[in-house]
Design a protein around this motif. Sequence first.
Motif: not given
Length: 453
Positions: A242-244, A248-249
Amino acid sequence: MRQKHRIQRALTEAWLDLPYAKELEVIDDLLTSQPTIGELAAQDLIGGDPETGRPGMTGEEAIRALVLKQANQWSYSELWFQLHDSQTSRAFMGYGISDRVPSRSALAENIKKLRAETLESISRVVLDMAEKAGVEKGRKVRIDTTAVESNIHHPFESDQLWDVVRVLTRSMKQAKELTADELTITFADRTRRAKRRYRGAWNAKTKAKRREQYRDLLKVAREVMGAARRVAILLEDFSPKTAGASAKAARIRGEILRVLALADTLCDTTQRRVINDELVASTEKVISIFEDHTDVIRKDRRETIYGHKICLTGGASSLILDCRVLEGNPADSSLAVDAVRRQEEVYGRLPRQVALDGGFASKINLAEIKGLGVQDVAFSKRRGLEISDMTKSTWVYRRLRDFRAGIEGCISFLKRCFGLDRCSWRSFASFKAYVQASVLSFNLLVLARHLLT
């Protein structure tokens, strides 16, 4: 769609017959009379397509909320409560009886979007209003510097090494949780050992015992830094679904790399200063891993402040005509000519008389300022300069010297009532915005009091 300002004011309650309410009412009139203020602020708030989405706070609303917050030194939670509870605060914001107040997070988000450059431009609009009202002409100015603290603890090496261990460990735990299904991240949690060594360094009775605590604390910090580097390498190759998760990474990896860069310098300077007993210049030291922009400001052997020096130019009306946040700790004598020149940007002409603190005094500064066309220049301490070279008479010099002392009162008022003693916002960009927000709120209140009298 976000609006720049409210097209029509809602039905609001009447203003209270109290001095504070009367001052806010005058500030309300000033802001309402200048649509440019809302338009300038709206440029910072608008993101993406301005024709779509929820209305959000207008530019004028954000400025009003900022003024309330700075003038009363409220937290965002206190500001949110006052906008619900206070009749005067709601009237100032233009909220009607049935209007909803923005949430605490919305207030914080919109206020923090206002850039220092935007707030400085709005301050120039306020000064233009003061000139048209006959309050301030900018013909007689006083210049001084002061220091504003960053929101950090005292920069002892033991405290900062403990900060490095706990921040890197926290970031690695976040990375482990995020990548649990795809990566195997292992590391030793050394926070308890680091905390014991950090406290041991504080409580050590002798230099030898303190050095022993520092040696182990450095060993722990370097071990944690090595583990953090390995985690950063794993995150670089991590491809979440996922893009989220991807964002976050990237954020976690960026935080690890930022702290590691500072931690390398911190370990090096601690090894040299504490273990090897070497002298380390303040410019080489890490002052904070959280506010790494912080400078060391030494004030004439009286005290040391960790923050930034600012240069203020005040007028005869006590309005602040110019404010600059400086990097490093430049000598006052290197700031005088530029501070005078900047008045031409504000008023389109130079002042007729300038009063400065003794730290600005030098023959070169006097000659350059006089060369710009300023008639009278008075330094509070002459430092070998003749009065006849500075002003046309001893009487004028004494008047300007006494006039200069007024900037000290303005600085005191800014620090006591507008939070200019310590900046609570993070990052250098936010530091500059905080300073400009305090100056803008100060100027609006001073102008309102002039107009009331």
